[in-house]
Design a protein around this motif. Sequence first.
Motif, PDB file in Angstrom:
ATOM      1  N   ASN A 270       0.813  -1.212   0.000  1.00 51.78           N
ATOM      2  CA  ASN A 270       0.000   0.000   0.000  1.00 51.78           C
ATOM      3  C   ASN A 270       0.847   1.263   0.000  1.00 51.78           C
ATOM      4  O   ASN A 270       0.318   2.367  -0.157  1.00 51.78           O
ATOM      5  CB  ASN A 270      -0.956   0.005   1.188  1.00 51.78           C
ATOM      6  N   THR A 271       2.166   1.127   0.150  1.00 52.72           N
ATOM      7  CA  THR A 271       3.041   2.289   0.008  1.00 52.72           C
ATOM      8  C   THR A 271       3.553   2.422  -1.417  1.00 52.72           C
ATOM      9  O   THR A 271       3.670   3.533  -1.936  1.00 52.72           O
ATOM     10  CB  THR A 271       4.227   2.192   0.982  1.00 52.72           C
ATOM     11  N   LEU A 273       1.945   0.987  -4.067  1.00 52.95           N
ATOM     12  CA  LEU A 273       0.745   1.079  -4.905  1.00 52.95           C
ATOM     13  C   LEU A 273      -0.439   1.592  -4.073  1.00 52.95           C
ATOM     14  O   LEU A 273      -1.414   0.866  -3.846  1.00 52.95           O
ATOM     15  CB  LEU A 273       0.401  -0.287  -5.495  1.00 52.95           C
ATOM     16  N   PRO A 274      -0.403   2.846  -3.620  1.00 51.96           N
ATOM     17  CA  PRO A 274      -1.526   3.342  -2.814  1.00 51.96           C
ATOM     18  C   PRO A 274      -2.835   3.413  -3.583  1.00 51.96           C
ATOM     19  O   PRO A 274      -3.892   3.127  -3.045  1.00 51.96           O
ATOM     20  CB  PRO A 274      -1.056   4.718  -2.350  1.00 51.96           C
ATOM     21  N   HIS A 275      -2.799   3.787  -4.889  1.00 52.92           N
ATOM     22  CA  HIS A 275      -4.000   3.782  -5.712  1.00 52.92           C
ATOM     23  C   HIS A 275      -3.612   3.734  -7.198  1.00 52.92           C
ATOM     24  O   HIS A 275      -3.767   4.717  -7.925  1.00 52.92           O
ATOM     25  CB  HIS A 275      -4.867   5.004  -5.450  1.00 52.92           C
ATOM     26  N   PRO A 276      -3.134   2.580  -7.655  1.00 50.73           N
ATOM     27  CA  PRO A 276      -2.777   2.462  -9.082  1.00 50.73           C
ATOM     28  C   PRO A 276      -4.021   2.493  -9.945  1.00 50.73           C
ATOM     29  O   PRO A 276      -5.079   1.981  -9.567  1.00 50.73           O
ATOM     30  CB  PRO A 276      -2.077   1.099  -9.148  1.00 50.73           C
ATOM     31  N   PHE A 277      -3.889   3.103 -11.128  1.00 51.87           N
ATOM     32  CA  PHE A 277      -5.055   3.252 -11.998  1.00 51.87           C
ATOM     33  C   PHE A 277      -4.875   2.580 -13.352  1.00 51.87           C
ATOM     34  O   PHE A 277      -5.752   1.867 -13.816  1.00 51.87           O
ATOM     35  CB  PHE A 277      -5.378   4.733 -12.194  1.00 51.87           C
ATOM     36  N   LYS A 292      -2.765   8.564  -5.986  1.00 52.20           N
ATOM     37  CA  LYS A 292      -2.315   9.168  -4.734  1.00 52.20           C
ATOM     38  C   LYS A 292      -0.895   9.698  -4.828  1.00 52.20           C
ATOM     39  O   LYS A 292      -0.561  10.731  -4.248  1.00 52.20           O
ATOM     40  CB  LYS A 292      -2.439   8.176  -3.586  1.00 52.20           C
ATOM     41  N   LYS A 293      -0.042   8.987  -5.545  1.00 52.03           N
ATOM     42  CA  LYS A 293       1.339   9.442  -5.702  1.00 52.03           C
ATOM     43  C   LYS A 293       1.483  10.460  -6.816  1.00 52.03           C
ATOM     44  O   LYS A 293       2.541  11.100  -6.937  1.00 52.03           O
ATOM     45  CB  LYS A 293       2.261   8.251  -5.982  1.00 52.03           C
ATOM     46  N   ASN A 313       4.790  14.510  -9.490  1.00 42.46           N
ATOM     47  CA  ASN A 313       4.110  15.809  -9.406  1.00 42.46           C
ATOM     48  C   ASN A 313       3.209  16.064 -10.609  1.00 42.46           C
ATOM     49  O   ASN A 313       3.160  17.176 -11.146  1.00 42.46           O
ATOM     50  CB  ASN A 313       5.133  16.946  -9.266  1.00 42.46           C
ATOM     51  N   LEU A 314       2.510  15.024 -11.033  1.00 45.08           N
ATOM     52  CA  LEU A 314       1.565  15.164 -12.138  1.00 45.08           C
ATOM     53  C   LEU A 314       0.240  15.711 -11.611  1.00 45.08           C
ATOM     54  O   LEU A 314      -0.007  15.717 -10.397  1.00 45.08           O
ATOM     55  CB  LEU A 314       1.360  13.821 -12.823  1.00 45.08           C
TER      56      LEU A 314
END
Length: 431
Positions: A270-271, A273-277, A292-293, A313-314
Amino acid sequence: MQTIVVCYLLSHVQAETLTTSLDINECKAFPPPCSQSCHNADGNYSCKCSEGFILKPDLRSCRATGPNPLVIFTNRYDIRQFNIITNEYRHIFDNLWSAVGLDFHIESRSLYWTDVAKEKIQRGRIENYGTGTAEVILSNVDTADGIAVDWIHGNLYWTDTGMDTISVSNLDGSKHSVIIDDGLDEPRAIAVDPRSAFMFWTDWGMDPKIEQAGMNGVSRKSIVTTDLIWPNGLAIDYFAELLFWVDGKMHTLSSCDFNGLNRHTIINSNTVLPHPFSIAVFEDEVYWTDWKKASIQKANKFDGTSRINLLTNLNNPMNLRVMHPLLQSNFSENYCGKHNGGCSYLCVAAPQIPDIDRSARYACLCPNGQEIMDDSHTCSGQTPNPVLLTTSVPTKAPTNEQQPRGGVTGNRRNSKKTIIAAVFIGIIVLL
């Protein structure tokens, strides 16, 4: 060389040891020893690369020939390009409303993307670099999160999580048809394999799953149904013949074969891949976006090692693709190419079905509200194609009735505008 040595001690006779060597098929191990094709031999194995690739000095990995691979991605309000080799970073299209789904067509040098705010599918030149304009090819598509180009037969596929449908059109959008309109909850990513004429998609609804069907909508089945919550991105490794996907709630990156078997979890964190899309794969690497990243990362596709941040920083990184000519090679014949397959409307690839004798490699589809006639080529109310092929007869197309329902975008419900943040290798030793 790997061998298992079995020793037998004989009693009542002169002490003697017999050794028997049993070959291990290294090609069945995971992570596999080869990045593409592995050929087992007695006590050994060898790696081979597909056409257009060169075997690296390690004799295991394959390097693509030709131009540098490019990562292209939708960043909600723009579309960008990143050269993996030179690190050159450019904007392709700016001032977009809400770009999500993305794919490319190398032959025409075109990008295709969905805009869930405009509810349209648009097209533009790859080399636009902020100077050209986008062309709307389809309207009223509601909430299309995923899009995929069939570069061999010249068609475009997309999921619509607002309408709960999967549809197909030709590349200019002038002919289109719904091919799946039942049993979908929240369809998202979609990937097509024109060689086999099968497509794959994710559904992150109440019954999350990864499904497979022919590119004409037939022979549908669920291939992954367990250990899923938010299956988001999906990608095909055409050369290793594997599927890769990311799960935004499980925080995992996984793979399996085209039947859903030989499943492996590559990354579970979860660090990381906190929220892969979205996800893409090329050569030995897998690439993904993370909400999230706000980043794009890459890692080894088999074990998750050598992980690095490509871009950070996207704004809102959505779908990404790795663009290279080898990813759209002419793997198979265009069965629709000759006179549109004899179809009066839309011709699409169709899989060969083992239990159906002489199943065709293409199918004719009709606009919503029209049905295919007995000749399997002509839609009701239309003039037959002047040249009907007689060498094969396509399977009858599925019913194309749209089923309007409320939908969602992102891991979000009841709104198209709001985002809710919401190897094991077993070695058996015989003694």
